[in-house]
Scaffold this motif. Structure first.
Motif, short mmCIF file in Angstrom:
data_model
loop_
_atom_site.label_atom_id
_atom_site.label_comp_id
_atom_site.label_asym_id
_atom_site.label_seq_id
_atom_site.Cartn_x
_atom_site.Cartn_y
_atom_site.Cartn_z
N UNK A 1 -7.37 20.49 10.59
CA UNK A 1 -6.30 20.04 9.84
C UNK A 1 -4.95 20.67 10.50
N UNK A 2 -5.10 22.07 10.81
CA UNK A 2 -3.70 22.68 11.52
C UNK A 2 -4.01 22.13 13.05
N UNK A 3 -4.81 21.67 13.73
CA UNK A 3 -4.85 21.37 15.09
C UNK A 3 -4.30 19.91 14.86
N UNK A 4 -4.60 19.08 14.22
CA UNK A 4 -4.28 17.72 13.91
C UNK A 4 -2.68 17.55 13.83
N UNK A 5 -2.09 18.53 13.00
CA UNK A 5 -0.60 18.60 12.83
C UNK A 5 0.02 19.12 13.87
N UNK A 6 -0.56 20.36 14.67
CA UNK A 6 0.13 20.96 15.77
C UNK A 6 0.17 20.04 17.12
N UNK A 7 -0.76 19.17 17.13
CA UNK A 7 -0.83 18.20 18.46
C UNK A 7 0.29 17.29 18.67
N UNK A 8 1.18 17.28 17.37
CA UNK A 8 2.44 16.55 17.67
C UNK A 8 3.61 17.16 18.35
N UNK A 9 3.11 18.32 18.54
CA UNK A 9 4.22 19.02 19.62
C UNK A 9 3.93 18.81 21.22
N UNK A 10 2.92 17.96 21.47
CA UNK A 10 2.68 17.59 22.54
C UNK A 10 3.19 16.01 23.13
N UNK A 11 3.80 15.48 22.16
CA UNK A 11 4.33 14.26 22.49
C UNK A 11 5.59 13.66 22.06
N UNK A 12 5.72 12.41 21.98
CA UNK A 12 6.86 11.67 21.34
C UNK A 12 6.57 11.09 20.11
N UNK A 13 7.14 11.38 18.95
CA UNK A 13 6.65 10.81 17.82
C UNK A 13 7.08 9.45 17.63
N UNK A 14 7.96 8.92 18.55
CA UNK A 14 8.50 7.41 18.32
C UNK A 14 7.62 6.35 19.14
N UNK B 1 13.45 20.55 15.41
CA UNK B 1 12.80 20.05 16.45
C UNK B 1 11.56 19.56 16.09
N UNK B 2 10.95 18.56 16.70
CA UNK B 2 9.41 17.90 16.24
C UNK B 2 8.80 19.07 16.29
N UNK B 3 8.74 19.97 17.49
CA UNK B 3 7.95 21.40 17.63
C UNK B 3 7.98 22.32 16.21
N UNK B 4 9.09 22.22 15.76
CA UNK B 4 9.49 23.40 14.73
C UNK B 4 8.82 22.49 13.49
N UNK B 5 8.91 21.21 13.37
CA UNK B 5 8.50 20.43 12.19
C UNK B 5 6.91 20.62 11.94
N UNK B 6 6.34 20.65 13.36
CA UNK B 6 4.91 20.55 13.07
C UNK B 6 4.63 22.11 12.64
N UNK B 7 5.22 23.18 13.29
CA UNK B 7 5.02 24.59 12.63
C UNK B 7 5.18 24.59 11.34
N UNK B 8 6.55 24.14 10.72
CA UNK B 8 6.98 24.12 9.51
C UNK B 8 5.55 23.52 8.47
N UNK B 9 4.74 22.43 8.93
CA UNK B 9 3.88 21.86 8.15
C UNK B 9 2.66 22.85 8.24
#
Length: 433
Positions: A143-156, A231-239
């Motif tokens: 679960x954590x890896x799935x959320x943190x993978x969002x730091x590697x790209x653009x959510x748009x 930022x998106x990176x911080x959002x992933x960490x926040x989750x």
């Protein structure tokens, strides 16, 4: 020896893929929805849809598996979940996303129940605790890896939607090619509110409040983080940080819960959660480091409440009803999870991002007040009648089969047949609290 472990490895791989894809799915939708200009109310309804689908999946999957079998049902669940997230990419509107998210919740619950049923079939008295522990750690990491993978790209873009769909499909492969035998029928539960209340009023009320609080945060944390400028990176960490903090805190909380009155431990945890609520509500901080620190305190408290509640409820239950009581509490949690994101989403739309923590704070205040009332009106469980604290994965990733996997062999031997498991014994072995 290696041959005997291969089926278990395949099941854990399937679960890891499922939870990884679920982590991506749960975070990309609110992040992308916020970027597309969806209201917080509509994003909150995504969590409501998920909870409705998840509860329905817990209730209806056993009948589906009995009709078509474990492997076919699991394959269908994973395939439909992949289609659902791709449909969210093709039709970017909340009116599509909300029912599709409910479909995802149904499929996710069903697939998780099937994996847990297989694992439970392979667990005996000597390996049950080890298997449950490994399963919990694998799911947490995935679960954590799935959320943190969002730091590697653009959510748009489309990448994360396609990635989650691909991993959902990968999840069905290990079980499809596994040589493990078909397990027993899945655990069936029914929602007996009266029986659960009679067993333990505080467990019933507390798990409802925790469902409201945790589901509101789990659904809208990314929206809050985006609106305060992370930022998106911080959002992933926040989750992700709250989930990790909640897993770590279960160790000291469990020790305290076994030593002291669980109701007092629950009140102490809720007070700390209320402090975290107040920090978000009244400090007005926007610095990422402080926000992430507050989120760690929040997660360490709110995600440690559920296993304390389950342990307290089972202290009062008749012998052999562990699965029924735990499964019933999970469904009550699901009712709270339907309410929480809806209320919090409309509050954030009307009053701003920090209103999320006004809703979670209100749930924690009500929990504390009710627990204090029960302390004055009902005696504590005697030490000889007190069970042992059992760490649990996140309630949103638990099913009635999780309770069966977590049960020790003595509880299973004393339990009623799992195909017929009404919730909530009417006669507790101890006075209510």
């Amino acid at each position: 020896m290696v041959k005997s472990l291969l089926p278990l490895t395949a099941l854990l791989m399937g679960s890891a893929f499922l939870l990884f894809a679920g982590g991506v799915n749960a975070l990309i939708l609110p992040v992308r929805g916020e970027a597309e200009g969806f209201t917080a109310a509509s994003l909150g309804l995504l969590g409501t849809g998920w909870a409705i689908g998840y509860v329905a999946g817990c209730l209806r999957t056993p009948a589906l598996v009995a009709r078509v079998g474990h492997i076919r049902a699991f394959g269908a669940m994973c395939a439909i979940a992949a289609i659902a997230i791709l449909l969210s990419l093709v039709l970017i509107t909340p009116w599509v996303w909300i029912p599709v998210r409910a479909l995802s919740g149904f499929c996710f619950a069903g697939a998780a129940m099937i994996v847990e049923s297989w694992l439970n079939e392979r667990a005996d008295a000597s390996s049950r605790g080890r298997i449950f522990g490994i399963y919990t750690m694998v799911n947490l990491a995935a679960t954590t890896a799935g959320q943190m993978v969002l730091t590697l790209g653009d959510a748009n873009g489309y990448f994360f939607f396609v990635l989650a769909a691909m991993v959902y499909c990968l999840a069905l492969l290990p079980t499809a090619i596994s040589a493990t035998t078909t397990p027993r029928p899945l655990t069936q539960v029914s929602l007996n509110l009266r029986g659960l209340w009679k067993n333990s009023p505080i467990a019933f009320f507390a798990v409802l409040m925790v469902g409201i609080s945790n589901a509101a945060f789990g659904t809208l944390a990314a929206v809050f983080a985006a609106r305060v400028g992370l930022t998106l990176n911080d959002i992933a960490f926040f989750a992700s940080i709250p989930i990790l903090a909640g897993a770590a805190s279960q160790i000291p909380v469990g020790i305290a819960s076994d030593k002291f009155d669980r109701r007092k431990v629950l009140i102490a945890i809720a007070l700390l959660a209320l402090i975290a609520d107040a920090m978000f509500l009244f400090t007005g901080v926007t610095q990422p480091l402080l926000i992430l620190s507050f989120s760690a305190l929040f997660g360490a408290t709110v995600y440690a409440m559920y296993p304390v509640i389950v342990a307290h409820a089972n202290d009062h239950a008749e012998p052999g009803t562990f699965i029924q009581v735990s499964g019933g509490l999970l469904l009550v949690y699901g009712v709270g999870a339907i309410v929480g994101p809806t209320v919090a989403g409309f509050a954030m739309t009307s009053f701003g991002a920090t209103s999320l923590f006004a809703i979670t704070g209100a749930a924690h205040v009500l929990l504390i007040l009710f627990a204090l009332l029960r302390l004055k009106t009902a005696p504590a469980v005697t030490p000889e009648n007190k069970g042992t604290f059992q760490a649990h994965p996140l309630a949103r990733a638990s099913t009635p089969e999780t309770a069966a996997l977590a049960a020790d062999q003595a509880e299973l031997d004393a339990d009623q047949p799992p195909t017929e498991a009404p919730i909530g014994p009417d006669t507790p072995k101890n006075p209510k609290e």
